[in-house]
Motif scaffolding. Structure first.
Motif, PDB file in Angstrom:
ATOM      1  N   LEU A  70     -18.020  12.478 -19.687  1.00 27.11           N
ATOM      2  CA  LEU A  70     -17.537  11.134 -19.439  1.00 27.11           C
ATOM      3  C   LEU A  70     -17.630  10.356 -20.747  1.00 27.11           C
ATOM      4  O   LEU A  70     -18.688  10.325 -21.383  1.00 27.11           O
ATOM      5  CB  LEU A  70     -18.384  10.446 -18.373  1.00 27.11           C
ATOM      6  CG  LEU A  70     -18.158   8.934 -18.195  1.00 27.11           C
ATOM      7  CD1 LEU A  70     -16.770   8.661 -17.638  1.00 27.11           C
ATOM      8  CD2 LEU A  70     -19.235   8.319 -17.307  1.00 27.11           C
ATOM      9  N   TYR A  71     -16.532   9.752 -21.151  1.00 26.98           N
ATOM     10  CA  TYR A  71     -16.499   8.934 -22.371  1.00 26.98           C
ATOM     11  C   TYR A  71     -16.166   7.498 -21.988  1.00 26.98           C
ATOM     12  O   TYR A  71     -15.319   7.254 -21.130  1.00 26.98           O
ATOM     13  CB  TYR A  71     -15.433   9.439 -23.337  1.00 26.98           C
ATOM     14  CG  TYR A  71     -15.594  10.867 -23.790  1.00 26.98           C
ATOM     15  CD1 TYR A  71     -16.378  11.197 -24.898  1.00 26.98           C
ATOM     16  CD2 TYR A  71     -14.956  11.896 -23.118  1.00 26.98           C
ATOM     17  CE1 TYR A  71     -16.513  12.505 -25.315  1.00 26.98           C
ATOM     18  CE2 TYR A  71     -15.089  13.215 -23.519  1.00 26.98           C
ATOM     19  CZ  TYR A  71     -15.871  13.514 -24.627  1.00 26.98           C
ATOM     20  OH  TYR A  71     -16.009  14.819 -25.031  1.00 26.98           O
ATOM     21  N   ARG A  72     -16.835   6.540 -22.640  1.00 26.64           N
ATOM     22  CA  ARG A  72     -16.524   5.130 -22.434  1.00 26.64           C
ATOM     23  C   ARG A  72     -16.470   4.417 -23.781  1.00 26.64           C
ATOM     24  O   ARG A  72     -17.186   4.774 -24.712  1.00 26.64           O
ATOM     25  CB  ARG A  72     -17.562   4.466 -21.524  1.00 26.64           C
ATOM     26  CG  ARG A  72     -17.387   4.852 -20.058  1.00 26.64           C
ATOM     27  CD  ARG A  72     -18.236   4.001 -19.138  1.00 26.64           C
ATOM     28  NE  ARG A  72     -18.101   2.589 -19.420  1.00 26.64           N
ATOM     29  CZ  ARG A  72     -17.059   1.832 -19.027  1.00 26.64           C
ATOM     30  NH1 ARG A  72     -16.067   2.368 -18.355  1.00 26.64           N
ATOM     31  NH2 ARG A  72     -17.032   0.556 -19.333  1.00 26.64           N
ATOM     32  N   PHE A  98     -21.360  10.909 -22.001  1.00 26.87           N
ATOM     33  CA  PHE A  98     -22.287  11.419 -20.999  1.00 26.87           C
ATOM     34  C   PHE A  98     -21.864  12.852 -20.676  1.00 26.87           C
ATOM     35  O   PHE A  98     -20.823  13.066 -20.043  1.00 26.87           O
ATOM     36  CB  PHE A  98     -22.242  10.559 -19.740  1.00 26.87           C
ATOM     37  CG  PHE A  98     -22.640   9.125 -19.945  1.00 26.87           C
ATOM     38  CD1 PHE A  98     -23.945   8.712 -19.741  1.00 26.87           C
ATOM     39  CD2 PHE A  98     -21.695   8.184 -20.346  1.00 26.87           C
ATOM     40  CE1 PHE A  98     -24.312   7.386 -19.927  1.00 26.87           C
ATOM     41  CE2 PHE A  98     -22.045   6.854 -20.540  1.00 26.87           C
ATOM     42  CZ  PHE A  98     -23.357   6.450 -20.336  1.00 26.87           C
ATOM     43  N   SER A  99     -22.652  13.814 -21.105  1.00 33.20           N
ATOM     44  CA  SER A  99     -22.333  15.231 -20.913  1.00 33.20           C
ATOM     45  C   SER A  99     -23.002  15.731 -19.641  1.00 33.20           C
ATOM     46  O   SER A  99     -24.232  15.681 -19.510  1.00 33.20           O
ATOM     47  CB  SER A  99     -22.804  16.058 -22.109  1.00 33.20           C
ATOM     48  OG  SER A  99     -22.156  15.632 -23.292  1.00 33.20           O
ATOM     49  N   VAL A 105     -27.708  15.612 -17.263  1.00 39.08           N
ATOM     50  CA  VAL A 105     -26.832  14.654 -17.943  1.00 39.08           C
ATOM     51  C   VAL A 105     -27.479  14.256 -19.264  1.00 39.08           C
ATOM     52  O   VAL A 105     -28.659  13.883 -19.297  1.00 39.08           O
ATOM     53  CB  VAL A 105     -26.592  13.401 -17.088  1.00 39.08           C
ATOM     54  CG1 VAL A 105     -25.636  12.443 -17.818  1.00 39.08           C
ATOM     55  CG2 VAL A 105     -26.027  13.768 -15.722  1.00 39.08           C
ATOM     56  N   GLN A 106     -26.712  14.354 -20.334  1.00 40.25           N
ATOM     57  CA  GLN A 106     -27.204  13.959 -21.661  1.00 40.25           C
ATOM     58  C   GLN A 106     -26.313  12.870 -22.224  1.00 40.25           C
ATOM     59  O   GLN A 106     -25.084  12.901 -22.065  1.00 40.25           O
ATOM     60  CB  GLN A 106     -27.222  15.148 -22.615  1.00 40.25           C
ATOM     61  CG  GLN A 106     -27.874  14.837 -23.965  1.00 40.25           C
ATOM     62  CD  GLN A 106     -27.912  16.048 -24.888  1.00 40.25           C
ATOM     63  OE1 GLN A 106     -26.901  16.458 -25.438  1.00 40.25           O
ATOM     64  NE2 GLN A 106     -29.096  16.640 -25.030  1.00 40.25           N
ATOM     65  N   PHE A 543     -12.572  11.037 -18.420  1.00 33.28           N
ATOM     66  CA  PHE A 543     -13.414  12.203 -18.160  1.00 33.28           C
ATOM     67  C   PHE A 543     -12.634  13.445 -18.536  1.00 33.28           C
ATOM     68  O   PHE A 543     -11.463  13.590 -18.189  1.00 33.28           O
ATOM     69  CB  PHE A 543     -13.828  12.275 -16.687  1.00 33.28           C
ATOM     70  CG  PHE A 543     -14.770  13.405 -16.378  1.00 33.28           C
ATOM     71  CD1 PHE A 543     -16.132  13.252 -16.556  1.00 33.28           C
ATOM     72  CD2 PHE A 543     -14.286  14.626 -15.926  1.00 33.28           C
ATOM     73  CE1 PHE A 543     -17.015  14.300 -16.282  1.00 33.28           C
ATOM     74  CE2 PHE A 543     -15.155  15.673 -15.651  1.00 33.28           C
ATOM     75  CZ  PHE A 543     -16.524  15.512 -15.834  1.00 33.28           C
ATOM     76  N   ILE A 544     -13.286  14.358 -19.262  1.00 32.53           N
ATOM     77  CA  ILE A 544     -12.652  15.607 -19.671  1.00 32.53           C
ATOM     78  C   ILE A 544     -13.479  16.756 -19.110  1.00 32.53           C
ATOM     79  O   ILE A 544     -14.674  16.884 -19.422  1.00 32.53           O
ATOM     80  CB  ILE A 544     -12.555  15.735 -21.203  1.00 32.53           C
ATOM     81  CG1 ILE A 544     -11.756  14.559 -21.785  1.00 32.53           C
ATOM     82  CG2 ILE A 544     -11.897  17.059 -21.591  1.00 32.53           C
ATOM     83  CD1 ILE A 544     -11.673  14.592 -23.301  1.00 32.53           C
ATOM     84  N   ASN A 545     -12.867  17.595 -18.270  1.00 27.31           N
ATOM     85  CA  ASN A 545     -13.558  18.756 -17.730  1.00 27.31           C
ATOM     86  C   ASN A 545     -13.898  19.739 -18.843  1.00 27.31           C
ATOM     87  O   ASN A 545     -13.127  19.911 -19.795  1.00 27.31           O
ATOM     88  CB  ASN A 545     -12.686  19.451 -16.683  1.00 27.31           C
ATOM     89  CG  ASN A 545     -12.684  18.710 -15.353  1.00 27.31           C
ATOM     90  OD1 ASN A 545     -13.723  18.557 -14.722  1.00 27.31           O
ATOM     91  ND2 ASN A 545     -11.526  18.246 -14.928  1.00 27.31           N
TER      92      ASN A 545
END
Length: 546
Positions: A70-72, A98-99, A105-106, A543-545
């Motif tokens: 997840l990128y913001r 957020f990985s 979650v990192q 979000f990128i899978n």
């Protein structure tokens, strides 16, 4: 003005009033308390530096099949050398990552290394005037990207991550390390092309996008299509009826849709100050044919203001478009001013989710510079939901127009729409319908509730509330929490569809994210993660899978 003149003159706009970086609605500023004393103000303090990788504390059950990032994006550098920006959206962009993998979650985050950021980082002080703040003895501006803060949204593109602003070039980032590669080029003749923060997928590997040009009394919209190889396939300069604030647009199967608001560009000390509310000028819905940018329609509407759109569909010779509608532009012209300064804030109304319906009559086929479009009689209908929400999200179609038409027979229905709003803390236990008043507010006035608006086919499948003819589900995050834009994660062969949403707990100085089943958000999150970091509140993400 042709497209070369449009692009060549873009730097001139910066010298008169800076292009806006994006005033994305996270809140309706209803609380009159000074921000400097408000507990929730910690969300706007910004960040001093990058955030190193940190494993977050998880709860619930993160699905083993869900793996990705997840990128913001949002403003994060808010002050230097004792000088603070006057507007939230002036801040230099920072990408949060957020990985999610193996139930863990990192988090890490980095400032986007724009030209502006690097110049000011080396100087140790602000050197450029921005959209809402005048900097004394500022450096001269040579082009759009001298001021590019890249702080608005993110777009996955050809294996990279593009950080977007409103008025300049995208910045290319490494999606794994967040390292900044540099400015994205669309060819030498399109250098500095204004690239809005909300491009739309054209279903063929390319993009639809736009920019505006309001210098010297001009009222021009630049609409273009980016091909799959990132060349500019088509472009058209369109004369607008008024120089309205434009942030985003929508698309249906065959149309591009813009809301031309009654908030217009005139004069001011800064770019934002130059926008004035003119209710005597009707808003208009501009409908452009994808196959021929010269084929356009204008539909008169009552005065209003819009940042974000939901879905647009064509059915039974009508176009229906969802948008988050404000009765005026106070949120832009007044409401945001006190966000960082601590000044008393003007009460501003929330955005209401509405659907505008217009007829799809035969469009004009040869519009000229002096003739914007075929102006149709006022036959638009506005269906009001009564639901006050922003940041709409839904399952996006990625098929080409032809494939979509073949699959749906040229018609379509709305799919469930998600968003966030400022639900009253005191009204939570007073019944669902009591929370949807303009007067209702959370403790902070900021978004604290996740919503799902159901379509007719979904209504019998959920234990939902109703308001007028609108069926919805909701989940209240709790007192002291601020909800950011929810990200819709489509279902795959490995997992169902989810909503992933970041939040700030300002009472406990925690940042976190929660995962919801898209099919039933009212059941609450199935998993969450939190950390002892207060992240700057931001705008948009993706979000990128894995």
């Amino acid at each position: 003005m042709d497209r070369r003149q449009f692009l060549a003159g873009s730097a001139a706009l910066m010298t008169t009033a800076v292009w806006a970086s994006s005033v994305d609605k996270l809140l309706a500023l209803d609380n009159a308390q000074a921000v400097a004393r408000a507990p929730w103000a910690i969300g706007f303090n910004g960040a001093e530096g990058d955030y190193q990788p940190l494993t977050m504390q998880v709860s619930g059950e993160w699905p083993a099949q869900l793996s990705g990032n997840l990128y913001r994006n949002g403003p994060a550098k808010m002050s230097r050398a004792g000088k603070a920006y006057q507007h939230w959206f002036d801040g230099d962009g920072m990408v949060q990552q957020f990985s999610v993998a193996n139930g863990q979650v990192q988090h890490q985050a980095k400032f986007i290394q724009t030209k502006k950021f690097k110049v000011e980082e080396a100087a140790g002080t602000f050197k450029y005037t921005t959209a809402g703040t005048v900097i004394p003895n500022a450096l001269p501006i040579r082009n759009n990207d001298d001021l590019n803060v890249a702080n608005t949204s993110l777009l996955p593109r050809h294996g990279e991550l593009l950080a977007l602003w409103e008025a300049g070039s995208p910045y290319r980032l490494d999606a794994h390390t967040l390292t900044t590669f540099g400015v994205k080029s669309f060819g030498d003749k399109f250098k500095g092309l204004p690239f809005s923060a909300h491009p739309l997928d054209d279903g063929q590997g390319g993009l639809w996008n736009f920019g505006v040009w309001y210098v010297g009394g001009e009222k021009q919209l630049l609409v273009y299509q980016v091909a799959a190889d990132d060349s500019i396939a088509r472009m058209e300069v369109i004369e607008l009826p008024q120089a309205s604030y434009l942030h985003a647009f929508a698309q249906s199967e065959n149309k591009l849709v813009f809301y031309i608001s009654s908030c217009v560009y005139e004069e001011g000390e800064t770019y934002i100050d130059a926008f004035k509310w003119r209710p005597e000028l009707p808003s208009q819905l501009l409908v452009i044919d994808k196959a021929d940018f010269k084929a356009r329609q204008l539909h008169p509407l009552p005065a209003g203001f819009v940042f974000h759109f939901g879905q647009a569909i064509e059915k039974n010779d009508e176009l229906s478009v969802q948008l988050c509608l404000y009765p005026n532009s106070t949120i832009l012209t007044q409401g945001m001013k006190g966000l960082l300064t601590g000044a008393r804030k003007t009460k501003t109304p929330h955005a209401e989710l509405v659907t505008i319906i217009v007829p799809l009559t035969a469009p004009l086929t040869a519009a000229s510079k002096t003739q914007l479009a075929e102006t149709l009689p006022s036959s638009a209908r506005i269906n009001r939901s009564g639901v006050m929400m922003e940041f709409p999200q839904f399952a996006q179609h990625t098929k080409s127009n032809k494939e979509l038409a073949e699959k749906t027979g040229g018609a379509s229905d709305f799919v469930p729409l998600f968003g966030v709003g400022a639900r009253s803390d005191s009204a939570i236990n007073s019944g669902a319908n009591s929370t949807f008043k303009y007067e209702a507010e959370s403790e902070s006035g900021l978004s604290n509730t996740l919503y799902c608006i159901h379509n007719a086919k979904d209504r019998s499948q959920h234990g939902e509330d109703t308001l007028s003819d609108t069926s919805y589900s909701a989940f209240y995050l709790g007192k002291g929490k601020i909800a950011e834009e929810p990200l819709y994660i489509p279902a795959t062969e490995q997992h169902e569809a989810y909503l992933l949403m970041t939040w700030l707990d300002y009472h406990n100085a925690l940042s976190g994210l929660s995962l919801f089943r898209a099919s039933d958000i009212s059941a609450g999150p199935i998993a969450s993660a939190q950390m002892n970091r207060v992240l700057p509140l931001g705008f948009h993400g993706c979000f990128i899978n894995a």
